[in-house]
Design a protein around this motif. Structure first.
Motif, mmCIF file in Angstrom:
data_model
loop_
_atom_site.group_PDB
_atom_site.id
_atom_site.type_symbol
_atom_site.label_atom_id
_atom_site.label_comp_id
_atom_site.label_asym_id
_atom_site.label_seq_id
_atom_site.Cartn_x
_atom_site.Cartn_y
_atom_site.Cartn_z
ATOM 1 N N ARG A 40 0.832 -1.192 0.000
ATOM 2 C CA ARG A 40 0.000 0.000 0.000
ATOM 3 C C ARG A 40 0.870 1.247 0.000
ATOM 4 O O ARG A 40 2.033 1.215 0.424
ATOM 5 C CB ARG A 40 -0.961 0.013 1.189
ATOM 6 C CG ARG A 40 -0.297 0.122 2.538
ATOM 7 C CD ARG A 40 -1.332 -0.057 3.654
ATOM 8 N NE ARG A 40 -0.746 0.127 4.981
ATOM 9 C CZ ARG A 40 -1.400 -0.074 6.112
ATOM 10 N NH1 ARG A 40 -2.679 -0.485 6.092
ATOM 11 N NH2 ARG A 40 -0.802 0.126 7.281
ATOM 12 N N GLN A 41 0.280 2.331 -0.462
ATOM 13 C CA GLN A 41 1.035 3.576 -0.569
ATOM 14 C C GLN A 41 0.119 4.756 -0.337
ATOM 15 O O GLN A 41 -1.020 4.797 -0.831
ATOM 16 C CB GLN A 41 1.692 3.678 -1.948
ATOM 17 C CG GLN A 41 2.691 4.809 -2.083
ATOM 18 C CD GLN A 41 3.499 4.703 -3.361
ATOM 19 O OE1 GLN A 41 3.089 4.074 -4.330
ATOM 20 N NE2 GLN A 41 4.681 5.307 -3.363
ATOM 21 N N THR A 42 0.627 5.718 0.416
ATOM 22 C CA THR A 42 -0.056 6.998 0.614
ATOM 23 C C THR A 42 0.815 8.101 0.033
ATOM 24 O O THR A 42 2.033 7.916 -0.119
ATOM 25 C CB THR A 42 -0.320 7.258 2.104
ATOM 26 O OG1 THR A 42 0.909 7.158 2.827
ATOM 27 C CG2 THR A 42 -1.312 6.250 2.667
ATOM 28 N N PRO A 43 0.229 9.223 -0.302
ATOM 29 C CA PRO A 43 0.999 10.302 -0.938
ATOM 30 C C PRO A 43 2.216 10.714 -0.123
ATOM 31 O O PRO A 43 2.131 10.920 1.092
ATOM 32 C CB PRO A 43 -0.014 11.442 -1.032
ATOM 33 C CG PRO A 43 -1.331 10.760 -1.111
ATOM 34 C CD PRO A 43 -1.202 9.565 -0.221
ATOM 35 N N GLY A 44 3.353 10.811 -0.782
ATOM 36 C CA GLY A 44 4.574 11.256 -0.133
ATOM 37 C C GLY A 44 5.307 10.186 0.632
ATOM 38 O O GLY A 44 6.356 10.470 1.227
ATOM 39 N N LYS A 45 4.783 8.961 0.625
ATOM 40 C CA LYS A 45 5.433 7.882 1.354
ATOM 41 C C LYS A 45 5.817 6.753 0.420
ATOM 42 O O LYS A 45 5.258 6.601 -0.665
ATOM 43 C CB LYS A 45 4.507 7.359 2.461
ATOM 44 C CG LYS A 45 4.244 8.359 3.571
ATOM 45 C CD LYS A 45 3.498 7.716 4.715
ATOM 46 C CE LYS A 45 3.308 8.694 5.867
ATOM 47 N NZ LYS A 45 2.585 8.060 7.011
ATOM 48 N N GLN A 46 6.761 5.941 0.877
ATOM 49 C CA GLN A 46 7.159 4.785 0.089
ATOM 50 C C GLN A 46 6.098 3.695 0.165
ATOM 51 O O GLN A 46 5.323 3.628 1.123
ATOM 52 C CB GLN A 46 8.496 4.233 0.618
ATOM 53 C CG GLN A 46 9.697 5.101 0.298
ATOM 54 C CD GLN A 46 10.998 4.407 0.638
ATOM 55 O OE1 GLN A 46 11.059 3.590 1.564
ATOM 56 N NE2 GLN A 46 12.045 4.715 -0.103
ATOM 57 N N ARG A 47 6.104 2.861 -0.842
ATOM 58 C CA ARG A 47 5.193 1.720 -0.849
ATOM 59 C C ARG A 47 5.551 0.809 0.330
ATOM 60 O O ARG A 47 6.718 0.519 0.579
ATOM 61 C CB ARG A 47 5.285 0.988 -2.174
ATOM 62 C CG ARG A 47 4.127 0.065 -2.466
ATOM 63 C CD ARG A 47 4.125 -0.344 -3.917
ATOM 64 N NE ARG A 47 3.756 0.769 -4.799
ATOM 65 C CZ ARG A 47 3.523 0.630 -6.100
ATOM 66 N NH1 ARG A 47 3.612 -0.566 -6.667
ATOM 67 N NH2 ARG A 47 3.193 1.667 -6.833
ATOM 68 N N THR A 92 -5.950 3.893 5.327
ATOM 69 C CA THR A 92 -6.305 4.555 4.077
ATOM 70 C C THR A 92 -5.075 4.642 3.173
ATOM 71 O O THR A 92 -4.025 5.146 3.575
ATOM 72 C CB THR A 92 -6.841 5.966 4.353
ATOM 73 O OG1 THR A 92 -8.072 5.862 5.079
ATOM 74 C CG2 THR A 92 -7.091 6.720 3.045
ATOM 75 N N ALA A 93 -5.211 4.123 1.958
ATOM 76 C CA ALA A 93 -4.086 4.076 1.022
ATOM 77 C C ALA A 93 -4.576 3.501 -0.303
ATOM 78 O O ALA A 93 -5.694 2.987 -0.402
ATOM 79 C CB ALA A 93 -2.963 3.203 1.575
ATOM 80 N N VAL A 94 -3.705 3.582 -1.286
ATOM 81 C CA VAL A 94 -3.902 2.820 -2.512
ATOM 82 C C VAL A 94 -3.209 1.479 -2.316
ATOM 83 O O VAL A 94 -2.027 1.435 -1.958
ATOM 84 C CB VAL A 94 -3.336 3.552 -3.741
ATOM 85 C CG1 VAL A 94 -3.483 2.684 -4.984
ATOM 86 C CG2 VAL A 94 -4.039 4.890 -3.934
ATOM 87 N N TYR A 95 -3.945 0.419 -2.534
ATOM 88 C CA TYR A 95 -3.422 -0.932 -2.340
ATOM 89 C C TYR A 95 -3.095 -1.556 -3.699
ATOM 90 O O TYR A 95 -3.904 -1.492 -4.639
ATOM 91 C CB TYR A 95 -4.451 -1.787 -1.594
ATOM 92 C CG TYR A 95 -4.529 -1.458 -0.126
ATOM 93 C CD1 TYR A 95 -5.093 -0.263 0.310
ATOM 94 C CD2 TYR A 95 -4.019 -2.328 0.833
ATOM 95 C CE1 TYR A 95 -5.149 0.059 1.661
ATOM 96 C CE2 TYR A 95 -4.073 -2.017 2.186
ATOM 97 C CZ TYR A 95 -4.629 -0.826 2.584
ATOM 98 O OH TYR A 95 -4.672 -0.518 3.925
ATOM 99 N N TYR A 96 -1.916 -2.159 -3.761
ATOM 100 C CA TYR A 96 -1.437 -2.774 -4.990
ATOM 101 C C TYR A 96 -1.201 -4.263 -4.752
ATOM 102 O O TYR A 96 -0.565 -4.640 -3.763
ATOM 103 C CB TYR A 96 -0.124 -2.143 -5.433
ATOM 104 C CG TYR A 96 -0.210 -0.682 -5.790
ATOM 105 C CD1 TYR A 96 -0.001 0.294 -4.817
ATOM 106 C CD2 TYR A 96 -0.476 -0.279 -7.095
ATOM 107 C CE1 TYR A 96 -0.070 1.641 -5.137
ATOM 108 C CE2 TYR A 96 -0.544 1.063 -7.421
ATOM 109 C CZ TYR A 96 -0.348 2.010 -6.438
ATOM 110 O OH TYR A 96 -0.410 3.346 -6.769
ATOM 111 N N CYS A 97 -1.657 -5.089 -5.669
ATOM 112 C CA CYS A 97 -1.274 -6.495 -5.610
ATOM 113 C C CYS A 97 -0.019 -6.690 -6.448
ATOM 114 O O CYS A 97 0.267 -5.904 -7.357
ATOM 115 C CB CYS A 97 -2.400 -7.393 -6.104
ATOM 116 S SG CYS A 97 -2.963 -7.088 -7.781
#
Length: 117
Positions: A40-47, A92-97
């Motif tokens: 997962r990733q949030t703005p300004g942070k690493q995955r 809360t984040a964008v989650y990537y598989c």
């Protein structure tokens, strides 16, 4: 390997969501050789690592989600899913598989999870 993720959305704190990711066009034996995971990733942070499950079904969870999230792997369906319980606003984040093998990694398109307080 093309990964198709789904299942994100808006949920209240304490609620649950299940994310799914499939690779329908991948040869089954190839899919089975990958370590599958969720990040997962949030703005300004690493995955950030959420969870991974290897081809031999060994599992690793990120410290932030241990005891709340569960990763499932279904080789027959060429799919990986993430059951998320007791969600918190900082989930809360964008989650990537992902599907990884050696130095090669494939990523899904990302699905947004928003947890409201």
């Amino acid at each position: 390997v093309q990964l198709q993720a789904s299942g994100g959305g808006l949920v209240q704190a304490g609620g649950s969501l299940r994310l799914s990711c499939a690779a329908p066009g991948t040869i089954t034996s190839v899919f089975n050789s990958f370590t599958l995971g969720w990040y997962r990733q949030t703005p300004g942070k690493q995955r950030e690592l959420v969870a991974t499950k290897t081809a031999s079904f060994s599992t690793i969870y990120g410290d932030a989600v241990k005891g709340r999230f569960t990763i499932f792997r279904d080789n027959s369906r060429k799919a990986v899913s993430l059951q998320m319980n007791s969600l918190m606003p900082n989930d809360t984040a964008v989650y990537y598989c992902s599907a990884e093998r050696g130095a090669t990694a494939y990523w899904g398109q990302g699905t947004l999870v928003t947890v409201s307080s």
